[in-house]
Design a protein around this motif. Structure first.
Motif, mmCIF file in Angstrom:
data_model
loop_
_atom_site.group_PDB
_atom_site.id
_atom_site.type_symbol
_atom_site.label_atom_id
_atom_site.label_comp_id
_atom_site.label_asym_id
_atom_site.label_seq_id
_atom_site.Cartn_x
_atom_site.Cartn_y
_atom_site.Cartn_z
ATOM 1 N N SER A 50 -0.313 1.453 -12.386
ATOM 2 C CA SER A 50 0.000 0.168 -11.749
ATOM 3 C C SER A 50 -0.551 -1.040 -12.487
ATOM 4 C CB SER A 50 -0.538 0.160 -10.316
ATOM 5 O OG SER A 50 -1.957 0.250 -10.327
ATOM 6 N N ASP A 56 -1.307 -9.234 -5.125
ATOM 7 C CA ASP A 56 -2.378 -8.655 -4.333
ATOM 8 C C ASP A 56 -2.046 -7.224 -3.941
ATOM 9 O OD1 ASP A 56 -3.666 -11.048 -4.532
ATOM 10 O OD2 ASP A 56 -3.259 -11.697 -2.489
ATOM 11 N N TRP A 57 -3.091 -6.499 -3.527
ATOM 12 C CA TRP A 57 -2.970 -5.082 -3.203
ATOM 13 C C TRP A 57 -3.578 -4.837 -1.833
ATOM 14 C CZ3 TRP A 57 -1.487 -1.544 -7.254
ATOM 15 C CH2 TRP A 57 -1.421 -0.204 -6.840
ATOM 16 N N ASP A 59 -4.718 -1.465 0.536
ATOM 17 C CA ASP A 59 -4.891 -0.020 0.650
ATOM 18 C C ASP A 59 -4.999 0.299 2.133
ATOM 19 O OD1 ASP A 59 -5.310 2.634 -0.356
ATOM 20 O OD2 ASP A 59 -7.447 2.400 0.104
ATOM 21 N N ARG A 78 -7.695 -8.279 -9.745
ATOM 22 C CA ARG A 78 -6.729 -8.187 -8.648
ATOM 23 C C ARG A 78 -7.468 -8.231 -7.312
ATOM 24 N NH1 ARG A 78 -1.446 -5.645 -8.606
ATOM 25 N NH2 ARG A 78 -1.948 -4.486 -10.491
ATOM 26 N N ILE A 80 -7.927 -7.058 -3.654
ATOM 27 C CA ILE A 80 -7.589 -5.824 -2.958
ATOM 28 C C ILE A 80 -8.163 -5.870 -1.556
ATOM 29 C CG2 ILE A 80 -7.887 -3.319 -2.949
ATOM 30 C CD1 ILE A 80 -7.895 -3.445 -6.008
ATOM 31 N N ASN A 122 1.688 -4.964 -3.524
ATOM 32 C CA ASN A 122 1.434 -3.540 -3.770
ATOM 33 C C ASN A 122 0.677 -2.960 -2.583
ATOM 34 O OD1 ASN A 122 2.098 -3.080 -6.825
ATOM 35 N ND2 ASN A 122 0.981 -5.016 -6.729
ATOM 36 N N SER A 124 -1.026 0.849 -1.187
ATOM 37 C CA SER A 124 -1.330 2.258 -1.453
ATOM 38 C C SER A 124 -1.815 2.929 -0.182
ATOM 39 C CB SER A 124 -2.397 2.388 -2.549
ATOM 40 O OG SER A 124 -3.582 1.719 -2.181
#
Length: 193
Positions: A50, A56-57, A59, A78, A80, A122, A124
Protein backbone atom coordinates in the motif's frame (compact mmCIF):
# COMPACT_ATOMS: atom_id res chain seq x y z
CA UNK A 1 25.49 -3.36 12.18
CA UNK A 2 23.03 -0.47 12.18
CA UNK A 3 19.37 -1.14 12.93
CA UNK A 4 16.85 1.07 11.12
CA UNK A 5 14.44 3.24 13.11
CA UNK A 6 11.58 1.19 11.63
CA UNK A 7 13.09 -2.11 12.81
CA UNK A 8 13.80 -0.64 16.24
CA UNK A 9 10.17 0.49 16.55
CA UNK A 10 8.82 -2.87 15.36
CA UNK A 11 11.00 -4.62 17.95
CA UNK A 12 9.70 -2.28 20.68
CA UNK A 13 6.13 -2.98 19.57
CA UNK A 14 6.70 -6.75 19.59
CA UNK A 15 8.20 -6.54 23.09
CA UNK A 16 5.22 -4.56 24.38
CA UNK A 17 2.80 -7.02 22.79
CA UNK A 18 4.53 -9.95 24.49
CA UNK A 19 4.41 -8.13 27.82
CA UNK A 20 0.75 -7.07 27.59
CA UNK A 21 -0.52 -10.33 26.05
CA UNK A 22 -0.29 -11.96 29.49
CA UNK A 23 -3.08 -9.67 30.76
CA UNK A 24 -4.99 -8.92 27.55
CA UNK A 25 -5.53 -11.44 24.75
CA UNK A 26 -3.96 -9.49 21.86
CA UNK A 27 -3.00 -12.58 19.86
CA UNK A 28 -3.53 -16.26 20.58
CA UNK A 29 -0.96 -17.26 23.23
CA UNK A 30 0.00 -20.27 21.12
CA UNK A 31 1.18 -17.91 18.34
CA UNK A 32 3.11 -15.45 20.53
CA UNK A 33 6.46 -17.20 19.98
CA UNK A 34 6.05 -16.62 16.24
CA UNK A 35 4.80 -13.02 16.59
CA UNK A 36 7.20 -11.51 14.06
CA UNK A 37 6.97 -14.35 11.54
CA UNK A 38 3.26 -15.00 11.81
CA UNK A 39 1.62 -11.66 12.62
CA UNK A 40 3.95 -8.75 12.01
CA UNK A 41 5.32 -9.99 8.66
CA UNK A 42 1.85 -10.03 7.05
CA UNK A 43 1.22 -6.50 8.29
CA UNK A 44 4.58 -5.45 6.86
CA UNK A 45 3.58 -6.97 3.53
CA UNK A 46 0.40 -4.86 3.62
CA UNK A 47 2.51 -1.77 4.33
CA UNK A 48 4.67 -2.59 1.31
CA UNK A 49 1.69 -3.26 -0.98
CA UNK A 50 0.00 0.00 0.00
CA UNK A 51 2.97 2.37 0.11
CA UNK A 52 2.12 4.01 -3.22
CA UNK A 53 -1.45 4.84 -2.16
CA UNK A 54 -2.39 8.24 -0.80
CA UNK A 55 -4.75 9.50 1.88
CA UNK A 56 -5.66 8.77 5.44
CA UNK A 57 -6.04 5.23 6.76
CA UNK A 58 -8.55 3.62 9.12
CA UNK A 59 -7.91 0.24 10.73
CA UNK A 60 -11.17 -1.35 11.89
CA UNK A 61 -11.20 -3.57 14.97
CA UNK A 62 -7.54 -2.85 15.64
CA UNK A 63 -7.22 -5.15 18.65
CA UNK A 64 -3.50 -5.44 19.34
CA UNK A 65 -2.60 -3.10 16.49
CA UNK A 66 -2.31 -5.52 13.60
CA UNK A 67 -2.04 -4.20 10.97
CA UNK A 68 -2.67 -0.58 12.09
CA UNK A 69 0.38 0.00 14.28
CA UNK A 70 2.70 -1.79 11.85
CA UNK A 71 1.38 0.48 9.09
CA UNK A 72 1.95 3.54 11.31
CA UNK A 73 5.55 2.47 11.94
CA UNK A 74 6.21 1.73 8.25
CA UNK A 75 4.36 4.77 6.89
CA UNK A 76 5.09 7.58 9.40
CA UNK A 77 3.83 10.31 7.04
CA UNK A 78 0.33 8.82 6.84
CA UNK A 79 -2.42 9.61 9.39
CA UNK A 80 -3.85 6.37 10.74
CA UNK A 81 -6.96 5.98 12.90
CA UNK A 82 -7.43 2.81 14.91
CA UNK A 83 -11.04 1.90 15.76
CA UNK A 84 -11.33 -0.47 18.73
CA UNK A 85 -14.24 -0.95 21.15
CA UNK A 86 -12.28 -2.75 23.92
CA UNK A 87 -10.98 -0.17 26.43
CA UNK A 88 -8.14 -2.43 27.59
CA UNK A 89 -6.90 -2.88 24.04
CA UNK A 90 -7.14 0.88 23.50
CA UNK A 91 -4.96 1.35 26.60
CA UNK A 92 -2.42 -0.99 25.03
CA UNK A 93 -2.56 0.88 21.70
CA UNK A 94 -2.05 4.24 23.46
CA UNK A 95 0.85 2.83 25.44
CA UNK A 96 2.56 1.55 22.28
CA UNK A 97 2.11 4.93 20.57
CA UNK A 98 3.63 6.69 23.57
CA UNK A 99 6.53 4.24 24.07
CA UNK A 100 7.37 3.91 20.38
CA UNK A 101 6.83 7.60 19.58
CA UNK A 102 4.07 7.27 16.99
CA UNK A 103 2.66 10.73 16.33
CA UNK A 104 0.57 9.75 13.30
CA UNK A 105 -2.02 7.61 15.14
CA UNK A 106 -5.48 8.47 16.50
CA UNK A 107 -7.29 5.89 18.63
CA UNK A 108 -11.09 5.79 18.59
CA UNK A 109 -12.50 3.76 21.49
CA UNK A 110 -15.93 3.07 19.95
CA UNK A 111 -17.86 0.40 18.15
CA UNK A 112 -17.27 0.53 14.40
CA UNK A 113 -20.95 0.99 13.61
CA UNK A 114 -21.25 3.88 16.11
CA UNK A 115 -18.32 5.96 14.82
CA UNK A 116 -19.37 8.81 12.54
CA UNK A 117 -18.42 7.93 8.94
CA UNK A 118 -14.68 8.56 8.57
CA UNK A 119 -14.39 8.86 4.75
CA UNK A 120 -10.95 7.23 4.69
CA UNK A 121 -9.09 6.63 1.46
CA UNK A 122 -7.78 3.32 2.83
CA UNK A 123 -9.34 0.88 5.28
CA UNK A 124 -7.85 -2.28 6.74
CA UNK A 125 -9.14 -5.07 8.94
CA UNK A 126 -7.69 -8.34 10.16
CA UNK A 127 -9.54 -11.23 11.81
CA UNK A 128 -12.58 -9.04 12.41
CA UNK A 129 -15.70 -10.48 10.75
CA UNK A 130 -16.88 -12.58 7.80
CA UNK A 131 -16.51 -10.63 4.55
CA UNK A 132 -20.23 -9.87 3.95
CA UNK A 133 -20.53 -8.19 7.38
CA UNK A 134 -17.08 -6.63 7.12
CA UNK A 135 -18.03 -4.94 3.85
CA UNK A 136 -20.92 -3.17 5.61
CA UNK A 137 -18.38 -1.67 8.03
CA UNK A 138 -16.03 -0.76 5.20
CA UNK A 139 -18.88 0.80 3.21
CA UNK A 140 -19.73 3.07 6.16
CA UNK A 141 -16.19 4.46 6.51
CA UNK A 142 -14.62 4.31 3.03
CA UNK A 143 -14.39 7.46 0.92
CA UNK A 144 -15.62 7.41 -2.65
CA UNK A 145 -12.81 5.98 -4.75
CA UNK A 146 -11.17 4.47 -1.64
CA UNK A 147 -9.52 1.12 -1.21
CA UNK A 148 -10.05 -1.67 1.34
CA UNK A 149 -7.20 -3.93 2.44
CA UNK A 150 -8.71 -6.94 4.19
CA UNK A 151 -6.54 -9.69 5.65
CA UNK A 152 -8.29 -13.02 5.33
CA UNK A 153 -7.50 -16.62 6.23
CA UNK A 154 -7.72 -19.84 4.27
CA UNK A 155 -11.49 -19.55 3.75
CA UNK A 156 -11.19 -16.24 1.86
CA UNK A 157 -12.42 -17.60 -1.49
CA UNK A 158 -15.66 -18.85 0.08
CA UNK A 159 -16.09 -15.52 1.87
CA UNK A 160 -15.65 -13.66 -1.43
CA UNK A 161 -18.28 -15.89 -3.11
CA UNK A 162 -20.69 -15.25 -0.21
CA UNK A 163 -20.04 -11.49 -0.28
CA UNK A 164 -20.71 -11.27 -4.02
CA UNK A 165 -24.34 -12.21 -3.33
CA UNK A 166 -24.93 -8.76 -1.80
CA UNK A 167 -21.92 -6.69 -2.86
CA UNK A 168 -20.10 -5.79 -6.05
CA UNK A 169 -16.39 -4.93 -5.98
CA UNK A 170 -13.14 -5.17 -7.85
CA UNK A 171 -10.72 -7.57 -6.19
CA UNK A 172 -7.00 -8.25 -6.28
CA UNK A 173 -5.93 -11.06 -3.96
CA UNK A 174 -2.34 -10.81 -2.74
CA UNK A 175 -0.82 -13.95 -1.24
CA UNK A 176 -0.18 -13.77 2.49
CA UNK A 177 3.45 -13.51 3.60
CA UNK A 178 2.86 -16.27 6.14
CA UNK A 179 0.39 -18.72 4.61
CA UNK A 180 0.10 -19.44 0.87
CA UNK A 181 -3.61 -20.20 1.32
CA UNK A 182 -4.41 -16.89 3.04
CA UNK A 183 -4.65 -13.51 1.34
CA UNK A 184 -4.67 -9.76 1.62
CA UNK A 185 -7.75 -8.69 -0.35
CA UNK A 186 -7.34 -5.34 -2.09
CA UNK A 187 -10.84 -4.14 -2.94
CA UNK A 188 -12.11 -1.11 -4.85
CA UNK A 189 -15.45 0.09 -6.22
CA UNK A 190 -17.31 -1.55 -3.33
CA UNK A 191 -21.09 -1.19 -3.73
CA UNK A 192 -24.08 -2.83 -2.12
CA UNK A 193 -25.80 -4.83 -4.86
Amino acid sequence: MTVSRETERLNQYAGLMRKWNKAINLVAPSTLDALEERHISDSRKLAELSKATVGDWVDLGSGGGLPGLVLAINQPDRNISLVESDKRKCSFLRNVCREVGLMNVAILNERIEMVEPLSAQNISARALAPLPLLLSYVDRHLASGGRAWLMKGRNWRNEVDEARKDWSFNLTAHRSATDPDSAILEMTDIRHA
